[in-house]
Design an enzyme around this catalytic site. Structure first.
Site, PDB file in Angstrom:
ATOM      1  N   GLU A 159      41.056  35.569  54.424  1.00 36.96           N
ATOM      2  CA  GLU A 159      40.388  36.338  53.376  1.00 36.96           C
ATOM      3  C   GLU A 159      38.910  36.543  53.669  1.00 36.96           C
ATOM      4  OE1 GLU A 159      41.218  34.358  49.718  1.00 36.96           O
ATOM      5  OE2 GLU A 159      43.302  35.030  49.628  1.00 36.96           O
ATOM      6  N   HIS A 219      44.611  40.458  44.860  1.00 38.05           N
ATOM      7  CA  HIS A 219      45.307  39.396  44.133  1.00 38.05           C
ATOM      8  C   HIS A 219      46.157  39.931  42.989  1.00 38.05           C
ATOM      9  CE1 HIS A 219      42.175  37.156  46.263  1.00 38.05           C
ATOM     10  NE2 HIS A 219      42.902  36.074  46.078  1.00 38.05           N
TER      11      HIS A 219
END
Length: 312
Positions: free
Chosen positions: A165, A199
């Site tokens: 990430e 997300h």
């Protein structure tokens, strides 16, 4: 490499959007595209996702390198564009970690109080502190470390997720946005939007696995998205200010380990006092501990990629 006029704002935003979609979409490629059978266990499921996340990160790094106006393809210069540097490495680890821990002052105090209470209970049951107890402490600590190392979810939370990430949503996207002409403050607030969008898929997964209402799923994911946006602000700020990828990476790992900060506790008012003191200390030290001079030998009139010398 040049930091002006190399990439338009629209190209930078489209590239960041594409990397975000690819980071999420590739997680479902084994079953939807490759038509592989469902994984037989949680471990196999997570390993598949680890491989997909790593592939996504590599593709994003190469894709970003092709778009950025690199003057040279030398390895140090290429890695430096992504904040992968060995100089001032200890500064990039210690200072951001110390700064981040201030936000968890309440959590650390609570954990310390619980540890002391459990230690007192053990002493009262055992009749005192014995030599055998001290002798077995290293063995217990080693066993705890082995259990963490063998936990597939720990690998996701503390290794694969933070590394991939930060590579995609900080190391790749921030140079693109800065090169596209966005101001540093704009990038700090824009980059977490892509991070939070990545997300959104958790809402459907939470809904399908927990068999709960869609409203409850969105509320749970909404809380997570709010947390990821706030952390995204902080991680982007660390990356731009320090020019080091390890700075947001170490903060990411620490936050995943600690979870949400503890604001108060019914057992002790010290937790609330510690939390407030930690927040005050965090705000007070935020800019001094992320001063670009701590992480770079020279910042005056430099053509730095991450724009720290233009920071006001």
């Amino acid at each position: 490499m040049e930091g002006e006029g190399g990439v338009s704002k629209s190209v930078a935003v489209i590239a960041c959007t594409a990397m975000t979609l690819f980071y999420v979409a590739i997680l479902y490629s084994p079953t939807l595209i490759l038509r592989l059978p469902p994984p037989s266990s949680l471990k196999n499921f997570m390993i598949r996702r680890f491989i997909c996340a790593v592939i996504s990160s590599i593709v994003s790094v190469v894709f970003c390198a092709l778009i950025l106006p690199m003057r040279s393809w030398e390895v140090p210069l290429l890695f430096g564009a992504y904040g992968i540097r060995m100089d001032h490495i200890w500064h990039a680890v210690v200072f951001p970690l110390s700064l981040t821990s201030l936000m968890y002052a309440g959590s650390l105090v609570l954990k310390s109080l619980l540890l002391v209470n459990s230690w007192k209970e053990y002493k009262s049951m055992d009749g005192g502190l014995s030599f055998n107890c001290i002798k077995h402490l290293p063995q217990k600590f080693l066993g705890w470390m082995i259990s963490i190392a063998s936990d597939i979810l720990a690998w996701r939370n503390y290794v694969v997720a933070p590394l991939t990430e930060e590579l995609v949503f900080r190391a790749c996207m921030i140079p693109l946005l800065l090169c596209g002409g966005f101001k540093t403050y704009t990038v700090v607030f824009l980059c977490p939007i892509f991070f939070s969008l990545a997300h959104l898929n958790h809402s459907m997964e939470f809904y399908s696995r927990q068999n709960c209402s869609l409203l409850k799923a969105f509320m749970a994911v909404g809380l997570q998205l709010g947390y990821t946006v706030i952390f995204g602000f902080y991680a982007s700020f660390l990356f731009i200010r320090t020019g080091h990828l390890v700075a947001p990476l170490i903060a990411h790992i620490f936050c995943n380990f600690m979870g949400l900060p503890v604001l108060f506790s019914r057992r002790s008012g010290m937790v609330t006092v510690a939390f407030i003191a930690g927040v005050v200390g965090f705000v007070w030290l935020l800019f001094p501990l992320t001063c670009p001079d701590l992480y770079n030998d020279r910042t005056d009139h430099c053509r730095c990629w991450h724009g720290y010398c233009a920071w006001n």
